[in-house]
Design an enzyme around this catalytic site. Structure first.
Site, PDB file in Angstrom:
ATOM      1  N   HIS A 304       0.530  -1.925  -0.269  1.00 36.28           N
ATOM      2  CA  HIS A 304       0.122  -0.287   0.134  1.00 36.28           C
ATOM      3  C   HIS A 304       1.194   1.254  -0.023  1.00 36.28           C
ATOM      4  CE1 HIS A 304      -3.347  -2.616   2.139  1.00 36.28           C
ATOM      5  NE2 HIS A 304      -4.064  -2.021   0.794  1.00 36.28           N
ATOM      6  N   THR A 478       3.078   1.395   3.677  1.00 37.66           N
ATOM      7  CA  THR A 478       2.759   1.288   4.766  1.00 37.66           C
ATOM      8  C   THR A 478       2.700   0.300   4.865  1.00 37.66           C
ATOM      9  OG1 THR A 478       0.774   0.218   3.563  1.00 37.66           O
ATOM     10  CG2 THR A 478       0.351   2.945   4.665  1.00 37.66           C
ATOM     11  N   TYR A 479       4.050  -0.208   5.395  1.00 35.24           N
ATOM     12  CA  TYR A 479       4.539  -1.834   5.439  1.00 35.24           C
ATOM     13  C   TYR A 479       4.064  -2.599   5.703  1.00 35.24           C
ATOM     14  CZ  TYR A 479       7.093   2.419   7.406  1.00 35.24           C
ATOM     15  OH  TYR A 479       7.210   3.858   7.966  1.00 35.24           O
ATOM     16  N   HIS A 480       3.168  -2.626   4.540  1.00 40.18           N
ATOM     17  CA  HIS A 480       2.166  -4.130   4.006  1.00 40.18           C
ATOM     18  C   HIS A 480       2.679  -4.643   2.885  1.00 40.18           C
ATOM     19  CE1 HIS A 480      -1.440  -1.089   6.205  1.00 40.18           C
ATOM     20  NE2 HIS A 480      -0.445  -1.833   6.481  1.00 40.18           N
ATOM     21  N   LEU A 481       3.263  -5.114   2.975  1.00 37.37           N
ATOM     22  CA  LEU A 481       4.613  -6.062   2.158  1.00 37.37           C
ATOM     23  C   LEU A 481       3.601  -7.316   1.958  1.00 37.37           C
ATOM     24  CD1 LEU A 481       8.200  -5.704   2.978  1.00 37.37           C
ATOM     25  CD2 LEU A 481       5.959  -4.171   1.373  1.00 37.37           C
TER      26      LEU A 481
END
Length: 560
Positions: A304, A478-481
């Site tokens: 994201h 957003t660190y949503h890997l």
């Protein structure tokens, strides 16, 4: 922590990574006293005090001692910037440094996974595993929420600021309904985030799942153990080679049954590649012998991408900026110590908005966040020196796809990480709509008494080109890997694991973390990662899957 295995370096299961998924697996697998488990964690124990203070995320996010300080490759859509893409490197992994938000997403997210040929992964199949992983504290529909004593405690925001209430009131006036439980299967609306915080303390996956397991004699956790390669006999995974530090002789641990990769979306892909499992051209460039050519390893990478607006508050409004300094901070520390509502026990994002970028959509395709505090320009989650508030937005399911590729076999060298943010035209269109929505939400009459002026991007940014230029220069992860070991049937050339999470074409090798997600959930990824691990534990143990839930109603966005 003791080892009851027949050999000091031989276990039934070796789990690489003690993050969200690895912690759940370690707990559920060691419930069986007849098996032994070794967990390898690249980082140190979770003793850093800032891990356990919710507001301490500001300190931990930039601490290389407990994080992987990854950076993306630059593109024109990030104005040539390399963006910090931090991941946790300690017991609990990213659950020890994240924003503590618990967000499942929409039922359609998982139904789409099942429609891709992944049997047993529909929302009805997965809902019982969401419920098993959580201990919902507060009012809820108990047919959809869990109250498991051994789950992650999920609580409601208890520090309520008048600015947040005004923001919510403005959203309602614009036609966005207030939603008391966005995790009920009906996501649409506005309200306060639910968080993994209890009694003012962060509850990471390590605290909720791994720590209780350590009282059992059949588990051993090895910290500061960086996995360097998976060991194979033919195409069967039989162990892991790991290092405690650069230049120190490597050690090996053997797995009698399975090696389970729970190292996270970046490190799982890299470890497979440097071990000889991945796209053949990449393995050849790395000088790695090809154990199994699997084209999808490291591909299908998604994240994201968010743009955040900042407004300056009117004088005299006590936002987070003032409350975090001087005597006021002392009062907040005292309140936290007494387990009273305090800014030290809040998540970085306070209010959620799940809404649609364009009328006519069946369900929300945007997530917006709001905080009664202003962050400094170019500094993620660093409070500015003036009172303000911040709101941002990102697209639920980005179309832009990138990759993760090892640069060398040196596991101390970061891999190439390329999310290709905003490369797809639809992503740019939805991102613009999200930015315009955020500006509307910050301009309501209900919020006006608290707002002095917009500072970022500022009133000069009005056209699509001006807003996109701001997004390229200031947007962030957003660190949503997710996605680099995609789940799918063998007929899918991009798939890495099957619907039992076993690596295609291999034996004794399984992946259990966010990298297996075939597509991005319309949510933060933490809750779904916990669910994946709960379901995987039953698959590994050969247990009958939990009975599917009764049919859930479609997301109520169409009724809003």
């Amino acid at each position: 922590m003791t080892d009851t295995a027949r050999d000091a370096d031989s276990f039934d299961y070796v789990i690489v990574g003690a993050g969200a998924a690895g912690s759940v697996l370690a707990n559920r697998l060691t419930e069986d006293p007849g098996v032994t488990v070794c967990v390898l964690e690249a980082g140190p124990p979770d003793r850093n005090p800032f891990i356990h203070i919710p507001a301490g995320f500001i300190k931990t996010l930039h601490d290389p001692a407990i994080t992987w300080q990854f950076r993306t490759e630059p593109t024109e859509n990030t104005a040539g910037r390399r963006i910090a893409t931090v991941q946790g490197r300690t017991l609990g992994g990213s659950s020890s440094i994240n924003g503590m938000i618990y967000n499942r997403g929409q039922p359609a997210d998982l139904d789409s996974w099942a429609q891709r040929g992944n049997r047993g992964w529909s929302y009805a199949d997965c809902l019982p595993y969401y419920r098993r992983s959580e201990n919902r504290i507060g009012l809820c529909d108990e047919t959809r929420r869990g109250r498991q004593v051994d789950g992650i405690p999920i609580t409601d925001m208890d520090w309520i600021h008048p600015i947040s209430e005004a923001f919510i009131a403005g959203c309602v006036a614009l036609g966005i309904p207030r939603n008391p439980d966005y995790n009920s299967g009906d996501q649409v609306g506005v309200g306060y985030f639910q968080r993994a915080i209890r009694n003012g303390r962060r509850v990471s996956a390590a605290r909720a799942f791994l720590r209780p397991a350590l009282s059992r004699p059949n588990i051993e956790v090895r910290t500061n153990a960086r996995a360097a390669a998976i060991l194979f006999e033919g195409r069967r995974a039989v162990g892991v080679r790991y290092l405690h530090a650069r230049g120190v002789p490597a050690r090996e641990v053997r797995a009698r049954r399975e090696v389970i990769l729970s190292a996270g979306t970046v490190n799982t892909a890299r470890l497979l590649q440097v071990s000889g499992v991945g796209p053949a051209p990449l393995l050849q460039r790395l000088g790695v012998g090809v154990v199994h050519a699997l084209a999808g390893v490291g591909e299908n990478f998604r994240d994201h991408y968010a743009s955040r607006f900042v407004v300056r508050a009117r004088p005299g409004v006590p936002t987070l900026n003032e409350l975090s300094r001087g005597l006021r901070l002392g009062v907040e520390i005292l309140r936290w110590g007494l387990r009273r509502p305090s800014i030290l026990a809040t998540a970085p994002s306070h209010v959620h908005v799940f809404w649609k970028s364009f009328e006519g959509l069946d369900a929300p395709d945007l997530q917006c966040v709001f905080t009664p505090g202003s962050y400094a320009e170019g500094k993620v989650y660093v409070l500015d020196d003036y009172p303000g508030m911040t709101a941002g937005a990102w697209q639920h399911r980005p179309e832009s796809v990138g990759w993760v590729r090892a640069r060398s076999t040196d596991v101390f060298e970061d891999p190439e990480i390329q999310p290709n943010y905003l490369s797809h035209p639809m992503d740019r269109r939805v991102h613009l709509a999200g930015m315009r929505l955020v500006r509307r939400l910050l301009s309501t009459p209900q919020l006006a008494p608290y707002v002095e002026r917009e500072t970022l991007p500022g009133p000069k940014a009005q056209s699509d080109d001006e807003l996109l230029d701001f997004a390229r220069r200031n947007g962030s992860t957003t660190y949503h890997l997710i996605g680099t070991a995609r789940m799918g049937p063998a007929t899918d050339p991009t798939a890495v694991v099957d619907d039992r999470l076993l690596v295609h074409g291999m034996e004794g090798l399984r992946v259990v973390d966010a990298s297996i997600m075939p597509s991005m959930p319309s949510a933060n990824t933490y809750a779904t990662t916990l669910m994946i691990a709960e379901k995987a534990a039953d698959l590994i143990r050969g247990r009958q899957p939990l009975a599917p839930a009764e049919a859930e109603p479609a997301d109520a966005a169409s009724t809003a």
